[in-house]
Design an enzyme around this catalytic site. Structure first.
Site, PDB file in Angstrom:
ATOM      1  N   TYR A  54       0.793  -1.313   0.052  1.00 26.36           N
ATOM      2  CA  TYR A  54       0.025   0.034  -0.009  1.00 26.36           C
ATOM      3  C   TYR A  54       0.946   1.441  -0.055  1.00 26.36           C
ATOM      4  O   TYR A  54       1.494   1.577   1.254  1.00 26.36           O
ATOM      5  CB  TYR A  54      -0.905  -0.137   1.128  1.00 26.36           C
ATOM      6  CG  TYR A  54      -1.879   0.995   1.226  1.00 26.36           C
ATOM      7  CD1 TYR A  54      -2.074   1.886   0.295  1.00 26.36           C
ATOM      8  CD2 TYR A  54      -2.894   1.136   2.562  1.00 26.36           C
ATOM      9  CE1 TYR A  54      -3.201   2.705   0.399  1.00 26.36           C
ATOM     10  CE2 TYR A  54      -3.731   1.980   2.562  1.00 26.36           C
ATOM     11  CZ  TYR A  54      -3.870   2.878   1.601  1.00 26.36           C
ATOM     12  OH  TYR A  54      -5.108   3.827   1.545  1.00 26.36           O
TER      13      TYR A  54
ATOM     14  N   LYS B 279      -1.477  -1.481  -4.084  1.00 27.99           N
ATOM     15  CA  LYS B 279      -2.670  -0.516  -3.943  1.00 27.99           C
ATOM     16  C   LYS B 279      -1.853   0.866  -3.895  1.00 27.99           C
ATOM     17  O   LYS B 279      -1.093   1.290  -3.146  1.00 27.99           O
ATOM     18  CB  LYS B 279      -3.364  -0.530  -2.565  1.00 27.99           C
ATOM     19  CG  LYS B 279      -4.566   0.661  -2.624  1.00 27.99           C
ATOM     20  CD  LYS B 279      -5.222   0.425  -1.359  1.00 27.99           C
ATOM     21  CE  LYS B 279      -6.324   1.761  -1.254  1.00 27.99           C
ATOM     22  NZ  LYS B 279      -7.136   1.860  -0.188  1.00 27.99           N
TER      23      LYS B 279
END
Length: 300
Positions: free
Chosen positions: A142, A170
């Site tokens: 992330y 992400k």
């Protein structure tokens, strides 16, 4: 003519960064979480990401995180992937959460860069590798430097891509060139973490999105990807543009996504409940604006 989508999508393509429902008194609402999860999957979500930024992970306990995974797993069965946010600023704690998520039934883990301490790239790389080695679950990195203070630099991502369990990213880096450099050189699945990039990233080989806005309009966002896959790029662009006013109000109008998503869900009579301090609920004016944008998007 269809657009052939060859990008790997280990957790599906349309993922929702699900809010964590609480009761009116602020306790974990597992029944509400199950009802919301079932609704999201029924309206087109391939996967649910729990205990991320939108899920208010800094204010939920380890026990609550595990209970949430188990409850959502029970609600959706094998109809959708369940990805658990386990990232913290402490490698040891992150490892513990990854192992707990595996036991609770998660299909993968979302691991954010350690925040506050701002480790250099070699330390960041070592952190992710230790977490990836800690369980049998696939890992989604992330990258959100605006919140963590630390970018996962493209060269670091390229090295991490060599680990067999690091399979996805992400992305909230706002570095579109850097993303494409990694896409061109790895098999990593890139998910848009900023809703305004959902179509753009998908069009250059991204896997899909992990969306906060999908909490309230899952079908409308899924339709963007479906139109693109069907080869109707003009329609997919129009659908993305139609969603832009709501995306802006939910994600770029000064309130955190957890606050705006819960305000809208509450207004629609769907499971949400309050946010936990230090977050504060949206005011009446903000909620009315969100509701107007939602109604405009869903009316057509």
């Amino acid at each position: 003519m269809t657009n052939t989508v060859s990008a790997p999508a280990p957790f599906g393509r349309a993922l929702c960064a699900m809010i964590t429902p609480f009761t009116a008194t602020g306790t974990l609402d597992l029944d509400g979480a199950q009802r919301l999860a079932a609704r999201l999957v029924g309206l087109g979500c391939d996967g649910l990401v729990l205990s991320g930024t939108t899920g208010e992970s800094p204010t939920t306990s380890d026990t609550e995180k595990a209970e949430l995974i188990a409850a959502v797993r029970e609600a959706v069965g094998d109809r959708a992937s369940v990805v658990a946010g386990v990232g913290t600023f402490d490698t040891r704690h992150t490892v513990e959460l990854a192992r707990s998520a595996e036991k609770a039934g998660a299909d993968g883990v979302l691991v954010v860069s350690p925040y506050y301490s701002r480790p250099p790239q070699d330390a960041l790389e070592a952190h992710f590798l230790e977490v990836a080695d800690a369980s049998g679950l696939p890992v989604m990195l992330y990258d959100i430097p605006g919140r963590t203070g630390t970018r996962i630099e493209p060269e670091t991502v390229l090295r991490l891509a060599g680990h067999p369990r690091i399979v996805a990213v992400k992305d909230c880096s706002y570095d579109f060139l850097g993303i494409q450099k990694v896409l061109a050189r790895t098999e990593l699945a890139y998910y848009a973490g900023c809703d305004e990039h959902n179509l753009a990233l998908y069009a250059v080989g991204g896997a899909g999105y992990v969306s906060t806005v999908a909490n309230v309009v899952p079908a409308e966002l899924r339709a963007v990807l479906d139109a693109f896959e069907a080869g109707d790029t003009p329609v997919s662009a129009r659908l993305q543009q139609r969603a832009t006013p709501l995306i802006e109000l939910m994600m770029a109008a000064g309130l955190p996504g957890a606050v705006t998503a819960k305000a809208l869900l509450d207004a629609l009579g769907l499971p949400a409940g309050p946010v936990r301090a230090p977050l504060r609920p949206a005011g009446r004016e903000a909620t009315e604006g969100l509701l107007a944008a939602y109604e405009s998007l869903t009316a057509g």
